[in-house]
Scaffold this motif. Structure first.
Motif, mmCIF file in Angstrom:
data_model
loop_
_atom_site.group_PDB
_atom_site.id
_atom_site.type_symbol
_atom_site.label_atom_id
_atom_site.label_comp_id
_atom_site.label_asym_id
_atom_site.label_seq_id
_atom_site.Cartn_x
_atom_site.Cartn_y
_atom_site.Cartn_z
ATOM 1 N N LEU A 47 0.837 -1.206 0.000
ATOM 2 C CA LEU A 47 0.000 0.000 0.000
ATOM 3 C C LEU A 47 0.870 1.253 0.000
ATOM 4 N N HIS A 48 1.908 1.241 0.806
ATOM 5 C CA HIS A 48 2.840 2.376 0.855
ATOM 6 C C HIS A 48 3.533 2.552 -0.494
ATOM 7 N N TYR A 49 3.995 1.465 -1.079
ATOM 8 C CA TYR A 49 4.746 1.512 -2.337
ATOM 9 C C TYR A 49 3.876 2.025 -3.488
ATOM 10 N N TYR A 50 2.707 1.417 -3.672
ATOM 11 C CA TYR A 50 1.880 1.800 -4.819
ATOM 12 C C TYR A 50 1.224 3.162 -4.621
ATOM 13 N N SER A 51 1.041 3.598 -3.368
ATOM 14 C CA SER A 51 0.539 4.953 -3.147
ATOM 15 C C SER A 51 1.513 5.983 -3.704
ATOM 16 N N ALA A 52 2.808 5.722 -3.576
ATOM 17 C CA ALA A 52 3.802 6.625 -4.141
ATOM 18 C C ALA A 52 3.710 6.656 -5.667
ATOM 19 N N ILE A 53 3.522 5.496 -6.290
ATOM 20 C CA ILE A 53 3.407 5.466 -7.755
ATOM 21 C C ILE A 53 2.151 6.197 -8.213
ATOM 22 N N PHE A 54 1.019 5.951 -7.535
ATOM 23 C CA PHE A 54 -0.221 6.629 -7.910
ATOM 24 C C PHE A 54 -0.088 8.135 -7.692
ATOM 25 N N ASP A 55 0.634 8.539 -6.661
ATOM 26 C CA ASP A 55 0.836 9.964 -6.418
ATOM 27 C C ASP A 55 1.669 10.588 -7.531
ATOM 28 N N SER A 56 2.654 9.867 -8.036
ATOM 29 C CA SER A 56 3.458 10.407 -9.139
ATOM 30 C C SER A 56 2.617 10.546 -10.405
ATOM 31 N N LEU A 57 1.675 9.645 -10.608
ATOM 32 C CA LEU A 57 0.762 9.776 -11.740
ATOM 33 C C LEU A 57 -0.158 10.984 -11.560
ATOM 34 N N GLU A 58 -0.581 11.209 -10.308
ATOM 35 C CA GLU A 58 -1.422 12.370 -10.007
ATOM 36 C C GLU A 58 -0.693 13.670 -10.348
ATOM 37 N N ALA A 59 0.621 13.685 -10.126
ATOM 38 C CA ALA A 59 1.398 14.901 -10.367
ATOM 39 C C ALA A 59 1.684 15.146 -11.840
ATOM 40 N N SER A 60 1.552 14.126 -12.663
ATOM 41 C CA SER A 60 1.963 14.274 -14.067
ATOM 42 C C SER A 60 0.830 14.146 -15.071
ATOM 43 N N SER B 161 -7.456 11.598 -17.542
ATOM 44 C CA SER B 161 -6.630 11.082 -18.632
ATOM 45 C C SER B 161 -6.921 9.608 -18.895
ATOM 46 N N PRO B 162 -7.315 9.249 -20.120
ATOM 47 C CA PRO B 162 -7.521 7.825 -20.440
ATOM 48 C C PRO B 162 -6.242 7.010 -20.298
ATOM 49 N N GLN B 163 -5.095 7.633 -20.651
ATOM 50 C CA GLN B 163 -3.830 6.909 -20.529
ATOM 51 C C GLN B 163 -3.554 6.553 -19.069
ATOM 52 N N ARG B 164 -3.784 7.500 -18.174
ATOM 53 C CA ARG B 164 -3.559 7.230 -16.754
ATOM 54 C C ARG B 164 -4.468 6.117 -16.254
ATOM 55 N N MET B 165 -5.730 6.158 -16.640
ATOM 56 C CA MET B 165 -6.671 5.129 -16.184
ATOM 57 C C MET B 165 -6.278 3.745 -16.693
ATOM 58 N N LYS B 166 -5.752 3.705 -17.901
ATOM 59 C CA LYS B 166 -5.350 2.411 -18.452
ATOM 60 C C LYS B 166 -4.097 1.880 -17.760
ATOM 61 N N VAL B 167 -3.142 2.765 -17.454
ATOM 62 C CA VAL B 167 -1.964 2.334 -16.701
ATOM 63 C C VAL B 167 -2.382 1.740 -15.366
ATOM 64 N N GLU B 168 -3.263 2.438 -14.678
ATOM 65 C CA GLU B 168 -3.696 1.986 -13.356
ATOM 66 C C GLU B 168 -4.557 0.732 -13.445
ATOM 67 N N ARG B 169 -5.467 0.722 -14.382
ATOM 68 C CA ARG B 169 -6.436 -0.391 -14.469
ATOM 69 C C ARG B 169 -5.837 -1.651 -15.067
ATOM 70 N N PHE B 170 -5.043 -1.490 -16.123
ATOM 71 C CA PHE B 170 -4.572 -2.660 -16.863
ATOM 72 C C PHE B 170 -3.234 -3.195 -16.363
ATOM 73 N N HIS B 171 -2.437 -2.346 -15.697
ATOM 74 C CA HIS B 171 -1.125 -2.820 -15.254
ATOM 75 C C HIS B 171 -0.971 -2.803 -13.734
ATOM 76 N N LEU B 172 -1.066 -1.639 -13.122
ATOM 77 C CA LEU B 172 -0.824 -1.546 -11.685
ATOM 78 C C LEU B 172 -1.845 -2.336 -10.883
ATOM 79 N N ALA B 173 -3.094 -2.304 -11.298
ATOM 80 C CA ALA B 173 -4.126 -3.050 -10.576
ATOM 81 C C ALA B 173 -3.863 -4.550 -10.603
#
Length: 557
Positions: free
Chosen positions: A439-452, A457-469
């Protein structure tokens, strides 16, 4: 009078708190306290020095409903009858592991609070060198022969996304609310209290959303993983359906498992939108270029070929050598698409004037495949082994599988081995500790996506939904042979690779890495060299590690 424990807090990835006048404000506006739901029954503001060196208790004087939050805390602490049985089972399974670390199967109060406090107070205390001087910024090269798959957008209405982007002023510290609910649910799932877990899951689904802020999004996918894990406890062995009592009320698509094409696009978009994968590829390629200096023939063994994204850049650099490019033979191990990737690479090599030979192996990597005869190793070739996001899948509780692969690699006597992995401890023997770390690790990754990237963004949703999830789901929901996302820390990799007959090779990549990060308009990325490894992080939290190794000349297995 009720009391809540207060912590000094700088940020929880955009968390909010109550101002002195009772109005809703951001933590940047307030800059002082965020309330953690911990009841205290000692009266006035008291410092609890035995448990926290910098925590105080303040009366909950504002007219807010803290009873609900105290109930969350009770849920986290709640004893369930199955807990002792769960503890005995996990301790017994851990004792069978030769290298299991001494660790409590259920976090005690101090450990849990320490994790929450570090989660809340993660600040950007790392040093990032943003100076690039007059150097030209790196341009991400794309090639029409490696197009991104075209897939329809995720089935989430734009209206829902718009609604979730706006912060809710009717909720108190929603992020802390989610953190505590997730902990309560993880504890209940870990001790097999399915009724409590299902109840808490329904509460989480009301706040977690795939189009919300970074914490709502990461909570959504951790809740998805908990749902899958809990469904295994409630499931009829003759069906694979998720029981109705744990399904999300209005986001049923979130439980759908992405298909192969969607997973490939999620990874490719992660490569295009963030520096994490590009960092690994560039670090490995720099090490390969150093090893290939002055060589006329190079054989690269890619043990986990990732859509051929790594190799066009290396080919261009080899083609630009003053002495001319070497002959390149690439043996790739991967999925059924590997022959298609090889054909695209052959066209690229032809364009660049490189003598290129490709062989694709679809069989899963095993020590038996790392055989000189099977790999057709030839006299006069320089063998280079490339491992990017591959070896963590061979890390088991006993670590015997990883050791056998590493020793088979060592016997091939490669010139160099590149190793790129996620720098996280997702292989602990106990579920709750693994859950908190991830939870700590992936929160940092999701936060970096939030900043960029914008939330819509459809691209962001696909990264999160299709890979990170999918990674989160595997870490949270799976056990045994099915759990393959067993990421380790850099020190563990150094220990395991070193014991298998390798010694570290310094990476001369810092200036190129800084140049690469300058392309991404975010200040949170950090670069650190740690005992031969190069670590890429976000706000002080390591995310990726890159290293290079060569066989130790005096090693005897």
């Amino acid at each position: 009078m009720e009391y809540c424990q207060a912590y000094p807090a700088e940020s929880l990835y955009g968390m909010h708190s109550w101002g002195d006048n009772g109005n809703y404000c951001s933590d940047k506006e307030r800059g002082s306290l965020i309330m953690i739901m911990q009841p205290n029954y000692n009266g006035e503001a008291v410092r609890d020095s035995a448990r926290h060196s910098s925590s105080y208790y303040y009366p909950a004087s504002r007219k807010t409903n803290y009873h609900f939050y105290l109930n969350e805390d009770i849920a986290i602490r709640q004893y369930c009858a199955a807990r002792l049985e769960c503890q005995r089972d996990e301790m017994a399974s851990a004792s069978d592991s030769a290298s299991s670390e001494s660790q409590s199967p259920i976090l005690d109060l101090a450990e849990e609070d320490e994790m929450i406090e570090s989660f809340i107070n993660m600040d950007d205390n790392s040093e990032v060198d943003d100076t690039t001087g007059d150097e030209e910024k790196l341009v991400m090269l794309t090639d029409e022969r490696f197009p991104a798959p075209i897939i329809q957008d995720i089935d989430v209405s734009s209206r829902a996304c718009t609604e979730m982007v706006k912060p809710s002023t009717g909720q108190v510290n929603q992020g802390l609310h989610l953190v505590h609910l997730l902990l309560a649910c993880a504890e209940a799932v870990g001790c097999r209290d399915s009724q409590l877990a299902a109840t808490v899951l329904q509460q989480i689904w009301k706040s977690a959303h795939p189009c919300g802020d970074s914490l709502q999004r990461v909570a959504c996918y951790f809740t998805r993983g908990l749902t899958f894990r809990l469904s295994l406890l409630l499931q009829n062995p003759n069906t694979t359906e998720v029981p109705a009592m744990v399904q999300p009320p209005d986001c049923s698509d979130i439980l759908r498992v992405p298909n192969r094409v969607e997973r490939a696009e999620g990874f490719q978009l992660l490569y295009q939108c963030t520096p994490y994968i590009a960092f690994g590829f560039m670090a490995a390629n720099e090490a390969i270029l150093q090893a290939a200096k002055g060589k006329k023939s190079v054989h690269i063994l890619d043990m986990g070929m990732l859509q051929a994204l790594q190799w066009p850049g290396l080919m261009r650099k080899l083609a630009s050598r003053a002495e001319g490019p070497p002959n390149v033979r690439l043996t790739g191990m991967g999925t059924s698409d590997i022959q298609e990737w090889g054909a695209a690479l052959s066209e690229e090599a032809k364009t660049l004037g490189i003598a290129f030979e490709f062989r694709g192996i679809v069989e899963p990597l095993s020590p038996s495949l790392l055989d000189p005869t099977f790999l057709d190793l030839r006299q006069g070739e320089t063998l280079i082994i490339n491992s990017v996001l591959c070896l963590h899948k061979f890390v088991k509780e006993s670590r015997g599988s990883l050791r056998s692969v590493l020793q088979a690699m060592q016997r091939l006597n490669p010139c160099i081995v590149t190793l790129v992995e996620q720098d996280a401890n997702h292989n602990g023997p106990f579920f709750l500790g693994r859950f908190l770390e991830s939870l700590h690790y992936y929160s940092a990754i999701f936060d970096s996506l939030e900043a960029s990237l914008p939330r819509s963004s459809p691209q962001r949703m696909k990264v999160e939904r299709f890979h990170l999830a999918e990674e989160i789901g595997n870490i949270v929901a799976c056990e045994g042979a099915e759990r393959v996302e067993r990421h380790e820390r850099a020190d563990q990799w150094r220990r395991q690779v070193g014991r298998s007959g390798f010694q570290g090779v310094p990476l001369r990549f810092m200036s190129q890495a800084r140049m690469m990060l300058s392309v991404y308009a975010c200040d949170g990325y950090s670069l650190v060299q740690d005992k031969g490894c190069l670590l890429l992080g976000w706000k002080g939290r390591p995310i990726m590690l890159a290293s290079a190794w060569r066989p130790h000349t005096h090693f005897h297995s």
